[in-house]
Design an enzyme around this catalytic site. Structure first.
Site, PDB file in Angstrom:
ATOM      1  N   ASP A 133     103.225  49.739  22.236  1.00  0.00           N
ATOM      2  CA  ASP A 133     103.041  49.025  20.821  1.00  0.00           C
ATOM      3  C   ASP A 133     102.809  50.309  19.939  1.00  0.00           C
ATOM      4  OD1 ASP A 133     102.482  46.513  19.077  1.00  0.00           O
ATOM      5  OD2 ASP A 133     100.707  47.746  18.989  1.00  0.00           O
ATOM      6  N   HIS A 150     102.835  55.409  15.449  1.00  0.00           N
ATOM      7  CA  HIS A 150     101.670  55.784  14.827  1.00  0.00           C
ATOM      8  C   HIS A 150     100.873  56.650  15.705  1.00  0.00           C
ATOM      9  CE1 HIS A 150     102.781  52.634  11.729  1.00  0.00           C
ATOM     10  NE2 HIS A 150     103.009  51.814  12.715  1.00  0.00           N
ATOM     11  N   GLU A 185     100.859  58.603  11.440  1.00  0.00           N
ATOM     12  CA  GLU A 185     100.397  58.869  12.526  1.00  0.00           C
ATOM     13  C   GLU A 185      98.851  58.650  12.595  1.00  0.00           C
ATOM     14  OE1 GLU A 185     103.818  61.511  14.360  1.00  0.00           O
ATOM     15  OE2 GLU A 185     102.018  62.503  13.886  1.00  0.00           O
ATOM     16  N   GLU A 218     107.901  50.863  20.741  1.00  0.00           N
ATOM     17  CA  GLU A 218     108.130  50.127  19.322  1.00  0.00           C
ATOM     18  C   GLU A 218     108.168  51.052  18.204  1.00  0.00           C
ATOM     19  OE1 GLU A 218     106.452  46.975  16.364  1.00  0.00           O
ATOM     20  OE2 GLU A 218     105.152  48.569  17.489  1.00  0.00           O
ATOM     21  N   ARG A 250     106.471  32.189  16.308  1.00  0.00           N
ATOM     22  CA  ARG A 250     105.585  32.312  17.270  1.00  0.00           C
ATOM     23  C   ARG A 250     105.445  30.951  17.998  1.00  0.00           C
ATOM     24  NH1 ARG A 250     101.481  37.279  16.086  1.00  0.00           N
ATOM     25  NH2 ARG A 250     103.146  38.756  15.441  1.00  0.00           N
TER      26      ARG A 250
HETATM   27  C1  ABC Z   1      98.340  39.530  10.928  1.00  0.00           C
HETATM   28  C2  ABC Z   1      98.490  38.054  10.510  1.00  0.00           C
HETATM   29  C3  ABC Z   1     100.107  38.053   9.831  1.00  0.00           C
HETATM   30  C4  ABC Z   1      99.589  38.809   8.626  1.00  0.00           C
HETATM   31  C5  ABC Z   1      99.360  40.073   8.967  1.00  0.00           C
HETATM   32  C6  ABC Z   1      99.344  40.992   7.740  1.00  0.00           C
HETATM   33  O1  ABC Z   1      98.383  40.444   9.805  1.00  0.00           O
HETATM   34  O2  ABC Z   1      98.731  37.525  11.876  1.00  0.00           O
HETATM   35  O3  ABC Z   1     100.011  36.611   9.513  1.00  0.00           O
HETATM   36  O4  ABC Z   1     100.991  38.683   7.952  1.00  0.00           O
HETATM   37  C7  ABC Z   1      99.311  42.258  15.492  1.00  0.00           C
HETATM   38  C8  ABC Z   1      99.690  40.772  15.510  1.00  0.00           C
HETATM   39  C9  ABC Z   1      99.947  40.235  14.056  1.00  0.00           C
HETATM   40  C10 ABC Z   1      99.052  40.733  13.050  1.00  0.00           C
HETATM   41  C11 ABC Z   1      98.794  42.101  13.013  1.00  0.00           C
HETATM   42  C12 ABC Z   1      97.627  42.753  12.182  1.00  0.00           C
HETATM   43  O5  ABC Z   1      98.248  42.537  14.416  1.00  0.00           O
HETATM   44  O6  ABC Z   1     100.644  40.397  16.255  1.00  0.00           O
HETATM   45  O7  ABC Z   1     100.227  38.743  14.039  1.00  0.00           O
HETATM   46  O8  ABC Z   1      99.432  40.131  11.682  1.00  0.00           O
HETATM   47  O9  ABC Z   1      96.447  42.516  12.246  1.00  0.00           O
HETATM   48  C13 ABC Z   1     103.137  45.932  16.536  1.00  0.00           C
HETATM   49  C14 ABC Z   1     103.172  44.605  17.072  1.00  0.00           C
HETATM   50  C15 ABC Z   1     102.604  43.420  16.364  1.00  0.00           C
HETATM   51  C16 ABC Z   1     100.996  43.978  16.227  1.00  0.00           C
HETATM   52  C17 ABC Z   1     100.820  45.284  16.024  1.00  0.00           C
HETATM   53  C18 ABC Z   1      99.304  45.570  15.821  1.00  0.00           C
HETATM   54  C19 ABC Z   1     101.698  46.080  16.088  1.00  0.00           C
HETATM   55  O10 ABC Z   1     104.549  44.342  17.320  1.00  0.00           O
HETATM   56  O11 ABC Z   1     102.841  42.153  16.568  1.00  0.00           O
HETATM   57  O12 ABC Z   1     100.585  42.826  15.134  1.00  0.00           O
HETATM   58  O13 ABC Z   1      98.952  45.792  16.873  1.00  0.00           O
HETATM   59  C20 ABC Z   1     104.284  48.009  11.574  1.00  0.00           C
HETATM   60  C21 ABC Z   1     104.019  48.574  12.622  1.00  0.00           C
HETATM   61  C22 ABC Z   1     104.265  47.847  13.841  1.00  0.00           C
HETATM   62  C23 ABC Z   1     103.658  46.570  13.969  1.00  0.00           C
HETATM   63  C24 ABC Z   1     104.038  45.900  12.743  1.00  0.00           C
HETATM   64  C25 ABC Z   1     103.628  44.423  12.839  1.00  0.00           C
HETATM   65  O14 ABC Z   1     103.512  46.498  11.635  1.00  0.00           O
HETATM   66  O15 ABC Z   1     104.683  50.011  12.676  1.00  0.00           O
HETATM   67  O16 ABC Z   1     103.853  48.786  14.949  1.00  0.00           O
HETATM   68  N1  ABC Z   1     104.058  45.898  15.341  1.00  0.00           N
HETATM   69  C26 ABC Z   1     107.878  48.485   7.681  1.00  0.00           C
HETATM   70  C27 ABC Z   1     107.586  49.788   8.687  1.00  0.00           C
HETATM   71  C28 ABC Z   1     106.959  49.498   9.841  1.00  0.00           C
HETATM   72  C29 ABC Z   1     105.925  48.143   9.772  1.00  0.00           C
HETATM   73  C30 ABC Z   1     106.730  47.077   9.355  1.00  0.00           C
HETATM   74  C31 ABC Z   1     105.903  45.810   9.185  1.00  0.00           C
HETATM   75  O17 ABC Z   1     107.252  47.317   7.956  1.00  0.00           O
HETATM   76  O18 ABC Z   1     108.447  50.858   8.566  1.00  0.00           O
HETATM   77  O19 ABC Z   1     106.234  50.528  10.625  1.00  0.00           O
HETATM   78  O20 ABC Z   1     105.580  47.965  10.965  1.00  0.00           O
HETATM   79  O21 ABC Z   1     104.889  46.152   8.353  1.00  0.00           O
HETATM   80  C32 ABC Z   1     112.805  47.617   6.711  1.00  0.00           C
HETATM   81  C33 ABC Z   1     112.328  49.123   6.986  1.00  0.00           C
HETATM   82  C34 ABC Z   1     111.198  49.249   7.816  1.00  0.00           C
HETATM   83  C35 ABC Z   1     110.310  48.242   7.421  1.00  0.00           C
HETATM   84  C36 ABC Z   1     110.710  46.820   7.280  1.00  0.00           C
HETATM   85  C37 ABC Z   1     109.991  45.649   6.960  1.00  0.00           C
HETATM   86  O22 ABC Z   1     112.022  46.781   6.420  1.00  0.00           O
HETATM   87  O23 ABC Z   1     113.477  49.964   7.248  1.00  0.00           O
HETATM   88  O24 ABC Z   1     110.887  50.511   7.724  1.00  0.00           O
HETATM   89  O25 ABC Z   1     109.155  48.393   8.277  1.00  0.00           O
HETATM   90  O26 ABC Z   1     114.157  47.808   5.674  1.00  0.00           O
HETATM   91 CA    CA Z   2      97.507  56.612  15.112  1.00  0.00          CA
END
Ligand code: ABC
Ligand code: CA
Length: 609
Positions: A238, A242, A194, A262, A379
């Protein structure tokens, strides 16, 4: 005179009605949602000029840059979305993003919001967003907007340095007190999730201090204004996990609309807490997504994991009917990247649409997009698909049609309609599952496309034996076997592990999804193999002659039984028409009755011929 002066008043009143279009959770119940990325859904056109120049010559997702889609270009293709039967469109965040080159290129996706209060000029003007909203409402559709408040992009991990960049970037938050101190998220620690930062040291997503009173009041009054100004009907929140939950209670109340968060992860209890604690109306169905991946992601995958997760989901959420059920999105692999098998994909989609919740389809899913194991390749622009009337497009249309029909007809089962009945899993094996939601029974498998002379028997379908049911996906008719059993076949060449959605024949007639499925007009089966090896009966109107023969054979069999049983023999026989798991109940009926029924059938069929 009097009527003239009242015209402007009337118009302004109409205007007010037009913009105030908030929809509550109750109004969202039963809707289905199409998720799109504004930049990638529809190309610029004469009526929707590009707002980015120059545009790349082809929209290569690897470039991570704008491809030219706008709020106005979405309007160009609303027929395509509505043609598939969707009730709502979820668009990318509408707020201003950083507009600079970053280590991850550009903010084409719209999630790098630096000022929620300003619109993103790359996607259009205030009038354009109002036009999109009005265009949707004039079709009776809802607008859902993605909102990002947890984080803002920082460009440097150094807090003080960040503050300076934030000022020059036009960020809403610039004072260090408006952020939580820098730390990277440790996913094993709830507090860290968070209060620490998303992103990475190449592009930190600074964590906004959502306890700071100025931040809170600014965000709350902004969201109320945004929804009323643009007639927004719902919010996709979104990074909901967190931000400490209580923030959302007030934020969503201030928005006046349905909020779906989300909560990315497989933790069911955590996801359910958003409903139990009243943080927001609902969440996207991440747990069920993992269930579907387990159950339907690979041929003969782990169906018991699906059943497990599905049951826990039903038990944990006070209102599973509001969950957003998806099988792909902009953060996840394309479903057809997870599985190449068309039947597996179809089964997963039927699960997505028939389980409790609001189906959420990510643009491109209907075109079987399969490139895209991860962001940014998941995308791709939609326009190279030419918005084709693909098989999957039609499958989705069918599933939406089924939902609309049962909802608007109020079709019920045991006194409960589709929306008011909770999904109930009625049977499962390692490879198959059957669940009922109100009047519908979905029978699904992960066997995959290759056919096999196997069947899945659902011992208690809920319908009485000998009653007729219709599979709404194929429009074929089946007869329920003894004890209410239904058995489906996976033997049709090329259609191996196909999904089924059954409804009683009487309901099917009322729903009008399969033409006139009356008693006398049996729908022709498209595969005799499936009918033969199927445990259930399918009658084709063009197959009267074979049926007469079958009737005669049955008559013979009936006579044999009559003689056999009268001389004390123990005869057990399975006919091709009768469920493998269940024996024919008419065979176990009284001898005169059997003979009478057979005779009656033969006479009826000869007459029809
Ligand atoms: C950018 C680049 C990518 C690069 C990345 C590192 O950085 O574009 O190429 O790989 C936005 C953009 C993205 C961008 C990011 C960061 O910002 O769209 O392109 O990536 O700059 C939301 C949105 C998402 C958005 C953001 C940020 C949040 O939908 O599009 O990204 O505003 C976490 C967050 C979640 C977020 C997601 C991307 O990351 O919680 O809100 N989405 C675990 C965690 C999750 C985590 C996930 C991915 O990993 O629990 O909290 O999501 O990192 C399962 C487990 C899960 C696990 C998964 C992977 O496996 O049960 O818990 O999730 O087995
Ligand atoms: Ca926060």
């Amino acid at each position: 005179m009097r009527s003239l002066t009242s015209i402007p008043l009337l118009l302004s009143l109409l205007g007010a009605v037009e913009t105030v279009h908030a929809a509550t959770a109750d109004q969202w119940k039963g809707k289905s949602i199409y998720q799109l990325l504004t930049d990638r859904f529809a190309p610029p056109s004469d009526t929707a000029p590009a707002r980015t120049s120059p545009l790349p010559s082809t929209c290569d997702p690897a470039l991570q840059t704008w491809c030219g889609g706008t709020w106005l270009s979405i309007i160009d293709k609303l027929d395509y979305i509505q043609g598939m039967g969707f009730d709502a469109v979820w668009i990318s965040p509408v707020s201003q993003n950083i507009d600079v080159y970053t280590p991850y290129n550009y903010a084409y996706h719209g999630y790098w919001v630096n000022d929620p209060l300003t619109l993103n000029p790359r996607f259009g003007t205030s009038d354009d967003l109002k036009a999109l909203s009005a265009a949707l409402h004039s079709r009776g559709m809802y607008l859902m907007v993605d909102v990002v408040v947890n984080n803002v992009p920082g460009l440097t991990v150094n807090d003080t340095e960040s503050s300076k960049t934030l000022v020059t970037d036009g960020s809403r938050w610039t004072d260090p007190s408006e952020f939580h101190p820098q730390c990277w998220i440790d996913y094993s620690n709830a507090t860290s999730i968070e209060y620490c930062w998303l992103g990475d040291d190449k592009l930190p997503l600074m964590d906004v201090n959502t306890e700071n009173p100025t931040v809170v009041s600014t965000l709350n009054s902004w969201i109320g204004n945004l929804t009323t100004t643009y007639g927004i009907d719902g919010l996709r929140v979104d990074a909901a996990k967190h931000v400490p939950g209580p923030f959302w209670t007030d934020f969503c109340k201030a928005s006046g609309v349905f909020c779906i968060g989300e909560v990315y992860g497989s933790d069911i209890a955590n996801a359910a807490s958003y409903q139990t604690q009243g943080y927001m109306d609902s969440v996207l169905g991440y747990p069920l997504y993992y269930g579907i991946v387990n159950g339907f992601g690979t041929p003969r995958g782990n169906m018991s994991a699906f059943v497990d997760i599905a049951s826990q989901t039903l038990a944990s959420f006070p209102n599973p009917g509001l969950l957003g059920n998806f099988i792909e999105n902009h953060d996840l692999p394309r479903w057809r990247n997870v599985t190449a098998d068309a039947q597996l994909a179809y089964n997963a989609m039927v699960a997505q649409f028939m389980f409790d919740g609001l189906p959420v389809v990510y643009f491109g899913q209907e075109q079987d997009f399969s490139d895209g194991a991860a962001d940014p390749y998941n995308r791709a622009a939609l326009w190279p698909s030419q918005y084709a009337n693909s098989t999957t497009y039609n499958h989705i249309k069918k599933l939406n049609d089924i939902r609309h029909a049962v909802i608007s007809n109020g079709t019920s089962f045991q006194g409960k309609n589709f929306l008011d009945s909770q999904t109930k899993i009625v049977a499962s094996t390692k490879t198959d599952v059957a669940f009922r939601k109100g009047p519908l029974l979905a029978v699904l498998t992960n066997r995959g496309s290759p056919s096999e002379s196997q069947a899945f028997g659902v011992p208690t379908s809920g319908w009485s034996s000998q009653s007729s049911v219709i599979d709404l996906l194929s429009c074929k008719q089946y007869t329920v076997g003894s004890g209410g059993a239904i058995s489906v076949s996976y033997a049709a060449p090329g259609y191996g592990g196909m999904p089924y959605v059954f409804v009683s024949q009487m309901d099917a007639q009322a729903l009008k999804l399969c033409g006139n499925v009356g008693v006398a007009t049996y729908v022709s089966a498209n595969s005799t193999t499936s009918a033969k090896s199927s445990a259930s009966m399918e009658i084709s109107s063009s197959a009267t002659l074979p049926l007469v023969l079958a009737g005669l054979i049955s008559l013979g069999l009936g006579a044999m039984f009559a003689i056999g049983t009268s001389i004390g023999m123990d005869i057990s026989i399975s006919t091709p028409f009768i469920a493998s798991k269940s024996k024919s109940n008419w065979i176990s009926g009284s001898v005169p009755l059997r003979l009478f029924v057979t005779l009656f059938l033969v006479i009826l069929l000869v007459f029809q011929h």
